[in-house]
Design an enzyme around this catalytic site. Structure first.
Site, short mmCIF file in Angstrom:
data_model
loop_
_atom_site.label_atom_id
_atom_site.label_comp_id
_atom_site.label_asym_id
_atom_site.label_seq_id
_atom_site.Cartn_x
_atom_site.Cartn_y
_atom_site.Cartn_z
CE LYS A 145 0.33 1.76 4.38
NZ LYS A 145 0.47 3.16 4.73
CG HIS A 175 2.04 -3.87 7.96
ND1 HIS A 175 1.99 -2.62 7.52
CD2 HIS A 175 2.17 -3.91 9.46
CE1 HIS A 175 2.19 -1.89 8.42
NE2 HIS A 175 2.12 -2.32 9.48
CE LYS A 179 0.35 -4.47 13.01
NZ LYS A 179 1.85 -4.57 13.79
CD GLU A 213 2.34 6.03 13.06
OE1 GLU A 213 3.16 5.47 12.36
OE2 GLU A 213 1.91 7.08 12.50
CG ASP A 232 0.57 7.25 5.99
OD1 ASP A 232 1.32 6.48 5.14
OD2 ASP A 232 1.33 7.38 7.06
CG HIS A 237 -2.59 0.26 8.40
ND1 HIS A 237 -2.36 -0.74 7.55
CD2 HIS A 237 -1.33 1.04 8.51
CE1 HIS A 237 -1.04 -0.43 7.22
NE2 HIS A 237 -0.58 0.36 7.86
CE LYS A 335 3.54 9.91 10.37
NZ LYS A 335 3.91 8.48 10.92
#
Length: 488
Positions: A145, A175, A179, A213, A232, A237, A335
């Protein structure tokens, strides 16, 4: 089961992702005896170097990123023997021809291709492979992605790659789907009678999804600015997590059934517009502050110029279907936040009537909560009401207690897998269940584009928040207006 791919061609092999995740994951799979024999990794990047020089970079990466209990010189040497390097630049037919020659010398079995490259190179790389004769009905191609930057560009990429590969040959990587705890969402819902009868608007008040994050730009300036948190993180996700929480039970655990139900949930997302973005979304950007005691420069300062790119976004989403009508889904990501955590909260409704109210004791009952932590510590916690010890002369007193299932503790002794181990193994074996189908990507972009268009039409700007905090106050108000609070 399709034939396993005995050759993996990895583009972007000199990049950070390949060194941190892809090669250590392949090394772990080989140590566990899960890769085909023989198996070859044909690594490719724009840098000119020979096999020995490239293998030296992988050996250094494995020292840092491979599991300590699996690392030893003999295993590393055996793994490096499977790796060869061939420099290729997009659009260079001669270099693609040289790559094809080396690939064909490794055997004539199915080939898997992994594109750990910028999305702008997906189509040119696929076309180069086709010209070199490396695209066959058994070839599989995986793409990291993001797939495009909006619905239109996503369709351009998918059309270009889809002209050369059938949909069942295309593996779009998110990804998070690799998980363990994300996969456990399906086990939790569909492997336990306890939850599924309550997994709807009659019992659930709201759902929260947080992906926080602690890092800032971290060298991603050229990519991140102009993209922002919405595209993003939310587009891929967070919407993938949402789709697993919200989907109807699939008929069986296979790629078609699971992805059919996920795309139905994604298509149920209510679009936003210039009016609703004001009440249902918040854009933020971190300024200078401190994260875990370390001073952090503000986004604009780190970037070197003013920017309207959001590093934080909070959203209130609705799914217009029978199961979820009236249940808000609150999404939050940012972030430079206080902690690195990915977490899901299922907030149940309170009991309709409390029988524990007598003799002046009127403490309200806390509604049940199910908290699923994806990272850093994989954990499932169910908060329930229990009786406090005592003789209860003034009435039965209840207190909220947590029933915790630590996956690391429950499966102590089993090595926790990197998400890429599962995804790479599925690519090699041809299982598309944990990869994103084209219609999923387009459903995700359709909703994201409605928000981005609403922001542009309304002129909604970013609001500042100090690095090391949970985002701007408007993000807190977004949920507190509804009488709820973020679970931190």
């Amino acid at each position: 089961m399709p034939d396993k791919s005995a050759t993996l061609i990895l583009f972007g092999a000199t990049g950070d992702l390949a060194h941190r995740m892809v090669f250590p994951s392949l090394y772990h799979l080989q140590c566990d005896g899960l890769l085909p024999r023989p198996f070859h990794i044909l690594a490719s990047g724009r840098t000119e170097m020979d096999d020995a020089a490239f293998r030296a970079t992988i050996a250094e990466a494995l020292k840092t990123y491979a599991a300590a209990e699996l690392f030893d010189d003999a295993r590393v040497a055996a793994f490096l023997d499977t790796v060869i390097y061939c420099p290729v630049a997009a659009g260079d037919d001669a270099q693609f021809a040289a790559l094809a020659e080396r690939a064909k010398a490794l055997g004539d079995g199915p080939v898997a291709v992994y594109l750990s490259t910028p999305p702008s190179l997906f189509a040119p790389t696929a076309e180069g492979l086709a010209k070199a004769g490396l695209v066959a009905p058994t070839t599989r191609i995986a793409m990291e992605k993001p797939i495009g930057k909006d619905l239109a560009s996503s369709r351009e990429v998918n059309d270009a790659v889809g002209a050369l590969f059938h949909e069942e040959q295309i593996f779009r990587v998110d990804h998070y789907l690799g998980k363990e705890t994300v996969q456990n969402l399906m086990a939790l819902r569909f492997g336990n009678r306890l939850f599924e009868p309550l997994w709807n608007s009659s019992a659930i008040d709201h759902v929260q999804i947080t992906v926080a994050e602690t890092v800032g730009l971290e060298g991603r300036v050229s990519y991140y600015d102009g993209v922002g948190a919405l595209k993003d993180m939310v587009q891929n996700h967070m919407l993938q997590i949402l789709s697993i929480i919200a989907m109807e039970p699939p008929a069986r655990m296979d790629s078609t059934s699971v992805r059919d139900e996920k795309v139905k949930a994604l298509r149920s997302l209510r679009p936003m517009n210039a009016d609703t973005v004001h009440t249902h979304s918040v854009r933020g950007q971190y300024r200078d502050g401190a994260v875990k005691g370390k001073l952090v420069a503000g986004y604009a300062e780190e970037l070197g110029k003013p920017s309207d790119t959001e590093t934080f976004v909070a959203l209130k989403a609705h799914l217009d279907n029978w199961r979820w009508t009236g249940v808000p889904f609150y999404l939050r990501t940012g972030k430079a936040m206080p902690n690195r955590q990915s977490e899901i909260l299922i907030q149940f409704k309170p009991v309709t009537h409390s029988i524990f109210r007598r003799n002046g004791y009127h403490k309200p009952l806390e509604p049940n909560q199910l908290i699923i932590r994806l990272q850093p510590d994989e954990n499932i916690r169910l908060c329930i009401m229990a009786k406090q010890p005592g003789l209860d002369r003034d009435g039965v007193k209840l207190q909220e207690v947590g029933l915790d299932v630590s996956l690391a503790h429950a499966f102590e002794g089993e090595r926790r897998r990197i998400a890429y181990e599962r995804l790479l193994l599925d690519l090699i074996e041809g299982d598309t269940t944990l990869f994103v189908r084209r219609d999923e990507v387009e459903a995700q972009w359709t909703w994201i584009d409605s928000i981005a268009a609403g922001w542009r039409a309304s002129g909604q700007k970013v609001v500042q928040y100090a690095a090391g905090t949970w985002g701007p106050s408007a993000g807190i108000a977004l949920i507190e207006r509804d009488g709820a609070s973020w679970y931190d």
